[in-house]
Design a protein around this motif. Structure first.
Motif, PDB file in Angstrom:
ATOM      1  N   VAL A  92       0.864  -1.138   0.097  1.00  0.00           N
ATOM      2  CA  VAL A  92       0.101  -0.035  -0.131  1.00  0.00           C
ATOM      3  C   VAL A  92       1.034   1.388   0.099  1.00  0.00           C
ATOM      4  CG1 VAL A  92      -1.761  -1.175   1.161  1.00  0.00           C
ATOM      5  CG2 VAL A  92      -0.290   0.039   2.639  1.00  0.00           C
ATOM      6  N   SER A  93       0.407   2.321  -0.559  1.00  0.00           N
ATOM      7  CA  SER A  93       1.282   3.601  -0.414  1.00  0.00           C
ATOM      8  C   SER A  93       0.907   4.417   1.003  1.00  0.00           C
ATOM      9  CB  SER A  93       0.591   4.551  -1.461  1.00  0.00           C
ATOM     10  OG  SER A  93      -0.692   4.985  -1.218  1.00  0.00           O
ATOM     11  N   PHE A  94       1.763   5.234   1.105  1.00  0.00           N
ATOM     12  CA  PHE A  94       1.735   6.067   2.217  1.00  0.00           C
ATOM     13  C   PHE A  94       0.505   6.601   2.554  1.00  0.00           C
ATOM     14  CE2 PHE A  94       2.286  10.352   4.178  1.00  0.00           C
ATOM     15  CZ  PHE A  94       2.663   9.847   5.349  1.00  0.00           C
ATOM     16  N   ASP A  95      -0.118   7.350   1.224  1.00  0.00           N
ATOM     17  CA  ASP A  95      -1.467   7.832   1.601  1.00  0.00           C
ATOM     18  C   ASP A  95      -2.514   7.009   1.930  1.00  0.00           C
ATOM     19  OD1 ASP A  95      -2.954   7.680  -1.174  1.00  0.00           O
ATOM     20  OD2 ASP A  95      -0.885   7.626  -1.215  1.00  0.00           O
ATOM     21  N   GLU A  96      -2.382   5.860   1.394  1.00  0.00           N
ATOM     22  CA  GLU A  96      -3.458   4.850   1.722  1.00  0.00           C
ATOM     23  C   GLU A  96      -3.493   4.414   3.197  1.00  0.00           C
ATOM     24  OE1 GLU A  96      -4.214   2.504  -2.262  1.00  0.00           O
ATOM     25  OE2 GLU A  96      -2.318   2.044  -1.177  1.00  0.00           O
ATOM     26  N   ALA A  97      -2.209   4.312   3.584  1.00  0.00           N
ATOM     27  CA  ALA A  97      -2.086   3.853   5.076  1.00  0.00           C
ATOM     28  C   ALA A  97      -2.528   5.103   5.992  1.00  0.00           C
ATOM     29  CB  ALA A  97      -0.697   3.461   5.314  1.00  0.00           C
ATOM     30  N   ALA A  98      -1.972   6.290   5.564  1.00  0.00           N
ATOM     31  CA  ALA A  98      -2.269   7.358   6.570  1.00  0.00           C
ATOM     32  C   ALA A  98      -3.761   7.940   6.447  1.00  0.00           C
ATOM     33  CB  ALA A  98      -1.508   8.595   5.849  1.00  0.00           C
ATOM     34  N   LEU A  99      -4.288   7.788   5.435  1.00  0.00           N
ATOM     35  CA  LEU A  99      -5.637   8.453   5.238  1.00  0.00           C
ATOM     36  C   LEU A  99      -6.900   7.485   5.109  1.00  0.00           C
ATOM     37  CD1 LEU A  99      -4.960  10.891   2.492  1.00  0.00           C
ATOM     38  CD2 LEU A  99      -5.181  11.505   4.980  1.00  0.00           C
ATOM     39  N   GLY A 100      -6.309   6.024   5.075  1.00  0.00           N
ATOM     40  CA  GLY A 100      -7.455   5.052   5.061  1.00  0.00           C
ATOM     41  C   GLY A 100      -7.543   4.597   3.505  1.00  0.00           C
ATOM     42  N   ALA A 101      -8.153   3.590   3.058  1.00  0.00           N
ATOM     43  CA  ALA A 101      -8.375   3.173   1.804  1.00  0.00           C
ATOM     44  C   ALA A 101      -9.039   1.777   1.742  1.00  0.00           C
ATOM     45  CB  ALA A 101      -7.009   3.131   1.013  1.00  0.00           C
ATOM     46  N   GLU A 102      -9.794   1.566   0.666  1.00  0.00           N
ATOM     47  CA  GLU A 102     -10.247   0.209   0.243  1.00  0.00           C
ATOM     48  C   GLU A 102      -9.471  -0.362  -0.525  1.00  0.00           C
ATOM     49  OE1 GLU A 102     -14.298   0.448  -0.557  1.00  0.00           O
ATOM     50  OE2 GLU A 102     -15.293   0.930   1.317  1.00  0.00           O
ATOM     51  N   VAL A 103      -8.966  -1.623  -0.264  1.00  0.00           N
ATOM     52  CA  VAL A 103      -8.015  -2.274  -1.143  1.00  0.00           C
ATOM     53  C   VAL A 103      -8.398  -3.724  -1.577  1.00  0.00           C
ATOM     54  CG1 VAL A 103      -5.610  -2.846  -1.651  1.00  0.00           C
ATOM     55  CG2 VAL A 103      -5.945  -0.999   0.050  1.00  0.00           C
ATOM     56  N   LYS A 104      -8.252  -3.904  -2.994  1.00  0.00           N
ATOM     57  CA  LYS A 104      -8.846  -5.329  -3.314  1.00  0.00           C
ATOM     58  C   LYS A 104      -7.728  -6.341  -3.399  1.00  0.00           C
ATOM     59  CE  LYS A 104     -12.600  -3.876  -6.370  1.00  0.00           C
ATOM     60  NZ  LYS A 104     -13.703  -4.799  -6.911  1.00  0.00           N
ATOM     61  N   VAL A 105      -7.826  -7.433  -2.890  1.00  0.00           N
ATOM     62  CA  VAL A 105      -6.713  -8.327  -2.533  1.00  0.00           C
ATOM     63  C   VAL A 105      -7.119  -9.702  -3.170  1.00  0.00           C
ATOM     64  CG1 VAL A 105      -5.917  -7.265  -0.443  1.00  0.00           C
ATOM     65  CG2 VAL A 105      -7.404  -8.983  -0.388  1.00  0.00           C
ATOM     66  N   PRO A 106      -6.293 -10.444  -3.839  1.00  0.00           N
ATOM     67  CA  PRO A 106      -6.840 -11.804  -4.512  1.00  0.00           C
ATOM     68  C   PRO A 106      -7.026 -12.787  -3.507  1.00  0.00           C
ATOM     69  CG  PRO A 106      -4.393 -11.400  -4.711  1.00  0.00           C
ATOM     70  CD  PRO A 106      -4.949 -10.268  -3.827  1.00  0.00           C
ATOM     71  N   THR A 107      -7.621 -13.964  -3.973  1.00  0.00           N
ATOM     72  CA  THR A 107      -7.796 -15.040  -3.157  1.00  0.00           C
ATOM     73  C   THR A 107      -7.431 -16.128  -3.989  1.00  0.00           C
ATOM     74  OG1 THR A 107     -10.056 -15.597  -3.717  1.00  0.00           O
ATOM     75  CG2 THR A 107     -10.016 -14.093  -1.912  1.00  0.00           C
ATOM     76  N   LEU A 108      -7.098 -17.393  -3.422  1.00  0.00           N
ATOM     77  CA  LEU A 108      -6.578 -18.415  -4.292  1.00  0.00           C
ATOM     78  C   LEU A 108      -7.688 -19.060  -5.088  1.00  0.00           C
ATOM     79  CD1 LEU A 108      -3.999 -20.120  -4.356  1.00  0.00           C
ATOM     80  CD2 LEU A 108      -5.145 -21.716  -2.807  1.00  0.00           C
ATOM     81  N   ALA A 109      -8.913 -18.675  -4.914  1.00  0.00           N
ATOM     82  CA  ALA A 109      -9.818 -19.256  -5.758  1.00  0.00           C
ATOM     83  C   ALA A 109     -10.125 -18.546  -6.919  1.00  0.00           C
ATOM     84  CB  ALA A 109     -11.205 -19.420  -4.989  1.00  0.00           C
ATOM     85  N   GLY A 110      -9.194 -17.289  -6.906  1.00  0.00           N
ATOM     86  CA  GLY A 110      -9.371 -16.397  -8.126  1.00  0.00           C
ATOM     87  C   GLY A 110     -10.049 -15.117  -7.961  1.00  0.00           C
ATOM     88  N   SER A 111     -10.952 -15.310  -7.096  1.00  0.00           N
ATOM     89  CA  SER A 111     -11.797 -13.930  -6.906  1.00  0.00           C
ATOM     90  C   SER A 111     -11.030 -13.143  -5.977  1.00  0.00           C
ATOM     91  CB  SER A 111     -13.157 -14.419  -6.408  1.00  0.00           C
ATOM     92  OG  SER A 111     -12.975 -14.918  -5.082  1.00  0.00           O
ATOM     93  N   SER A 112     -11.713 -11.734  -6.152  1.00  0.00           N
ATOM     94  CA  SER A 112     -10.907 -10.965  -5.013  1.00  0.00           C
ATOM     95  C   SER A 112     -11.919 -10.354  -4.173  1.00  0.00           C
ATOM     96  CB  SER A 112     -10.515  -9.789  -5.861  1.00  0.00           C
ATOM     97  OG  SER A 112     -11.648  -9.136  -6.314  1.00  0.00           O
ATOM     98  N   VAL A 113     -11.356  -9.719  -2.714  1.00  0.00           N
ATOM     99  CA  VAL A 113     -12.108  -9.574  -1.711  1.00  0.00           C
ATOM    100  C   VAL A 113     -11.755  -7.824  -1.246  1.00  0.00           C
ATOM    101  CG1 VAL A 113     -12.402 -11.560  -0.617  1.00  0.00           C
ATOM    102  CG2 VAL A 113     -10.725 -10.393  -0.028  1.00  0.00           C
ATOM    103  N   THR A 114     -12.618  -7.167  -0.906  1.00  0.00           N
ATOM    104  CA  THR A 114     -12.074  -5.847  -0.464  1.00  0.00           C
ATOM    105  C   THR A 114     -11.682  -5.699   1.003  1.00  0.00           C
ATOM    106  OG1 THR A 114     -13.628  -4.960  -2.181  1.00  0.00           O
ATOM    107  CG2 THR A 114     -12.849  -3.426  -0.344  1.00  0.00           C
ATOM    108  N   LEU A 115     -10.298  -5.299   0.995  1.00  0.00           N
ATOM    109  CA  LEU A 115      -9.801  -4.983   2.579  1.00  0.00           C
ATOM    110  C   LEU A 115      -9.891  -3.487   2.822  1.00  0.00           C
ATOM    111  CD1 LEU A 115      -8.207  -6.509   4.656  1.00  0.00           C
ATOM    112  CD2 LEU A 115      -6.043  -5.688   3.462  1.00  0.00           C
TER     113      LEU A 115
END
Length: 393
Positions: free
Chosen positions: A300-323
């Protein structure tokens, strides 16, 4: 009198029921129980050493084993009882109650001296063997050897389970002699080294002894004067085969899997050995593993960590979830995403552990540099290390 006739006459005068301490009409279960008790009391393993008492126990063990070999087998017991009845009553020309000066070779020879026809050697030959102790002992079934191999599978296959083909080269019974070690067409005789036991008692020093496989017969109990020309008497040959092996879901890198009955073939009707597969798991480009959980590093970038953000991360099944990162997320914080890990043996699923890694740009353009300098100025020049390295703190 031949050696075979001597063996038969000797057995005819022995009371195997008395040796085992049971009545003549004892049932099979009672005979077996008596044998096990006496064998346990007199076995060489229970009576180590070479003292007179130990030697007496060893001799007693052989007597008990000989007795049970006959009366513990229904067919042999029936014929033995008939032989003993003839002996005690004087039937078939036996002098009643004992041999005295009687020539037992008249009864156990190939021909009865008084005339034609077969003697008791013909009648009871299948009980005592057709030649001197050549076939009185049948080789014990021997379990096949265990086989070791390794297999490399993918990360996903390790989590979900996979069936793989394994090419094995293993020890198996020689096809020419069927594992006997003898030249085809020849007959064996009892090993004189171990007297047909298949093992010898060896001293390990300090008064201790242990059973070792007989070096003369290799544990087969029988030996051949002429070895098999194919296996040179070893009884073993090499064979290549391909098997399908199921690697269970959830296997870990370096884990050893046992496949029962997939090892080397047994001898004389013995069971096959086992196959042990050491599994190597290829690493995944993105995911790691910690027990039943998967791990993932999320840049993640500094601004995402500092200001907060919604980050999409992959799963082993191929779909993604929002963190969802809350404002002020520190570097190295781990978030747990439930139900996205490895499958357990009970069918449940572990979690995905996503660890935040704040990225610092190596090169800043002019606009970005000015923004960072403005942040520093707004921060008031305070340092995070204030007082950290001061003496006494």
């Amino acid at each position: 009198m031949s050696a075979d006739e001597g063996v038969r006459a000797d057995w005819a005068t022995k009371d195997f029921y008395q040796v085992l301490g049971v009545a003549k009409d004892a049932g099979a279960a009672e005979i077996k129980k008596a044998y096990r008790t006496l064998a346990r009391q007199n076995h060489p393993d229970s009576n180590p050493g070479d003292s007179p008492e130990s030697r007496a126990k060893h001799a007693r063990f052989k007597e008990v084993a000989e007795a049970y070999d006959v009366v513990g087998d229904p067919d042999k017991r029936k014929k033995y009882d008939e032989l003993r009845a003839a002996y005690s009553s004087g039937g078939f020309g036996f002098p009643q109650g004992g041999t005295g000066g009687f020539d037992v070779s008249d009864l156990f020879g190939d021909r009865v001296r008084a005339g034609g026809g077969g003697g008791l050697g013909d009648m009871f030959g299948d009980l005592f063997g057709s030649r001197a102790r050549t076939t009185t002992t049948q080789p014990r079934p021997r379990r096949g050897s265990d086989v070791e191999t390794s297999a490399t599978i993918g990360f996903t296959d390790a989590l979900e389970g996979v069936t793989i083909s394994l090419r094995l080269t293993s020890d198996s019974p020689c096809p020419a002699c069927s594992g006997t070690g003898g030249k085809p067409g020849t007959r064996p005789h009892i090993c004189t080294e171990c007297e047909g036991a298949g093992f010898v008692v060896a001293s390990t020093g300090g008064g201790f002894t242990m059973n070792e496989t007989c070096p003369a017969c290799g544990g087969r109990q029988l030996v051949y004067d002429e070895p098999c020309p194919t296996c040179h008497g070893s009884g073993r040959g090499m064979s290549a085969r391909t098997i399908q092996a199921r690697i269970p879901a959830g296997v870990k890198d370096g884990q050893r899997i046992r496949l029962k009955g997939k090892g080397g073939a047994g001898e004389n009707g013995g069971p096959a050995g086992d196959l042990f597969v050491s599994v190597k798991v290829r690493p995944h480009r993105v995911f790691g593993r910690a027990g039943d959980n998967l791990t993932l590093t999320v840049p993640v970038s500094f601004d995402e960590a500092a200001l907060g953000a919604e980050v999409k991360v992959p799963t082993l099944a191929g779909s993604s979830v929002t963190l969802k990162l809350p404002p002020g997320t520190p570097n190295g914080r781990t978030f747990r995403i439930r139900g996205k890990g490895a499958r357990r043996k009970d069918g449940t699923v572990g979690d995905l552990l996503a660890t935040v890694e704040v990225q610092v740009p190596a090169v800043l353009d002019q606009a970005t540099r000015e923004a960072v300098e403005a942040y520093r100025a707004a921060h008031g020049g305070q340092t995070l290390r204030a007082g950290l390295f001061e003496a006494g703190t």
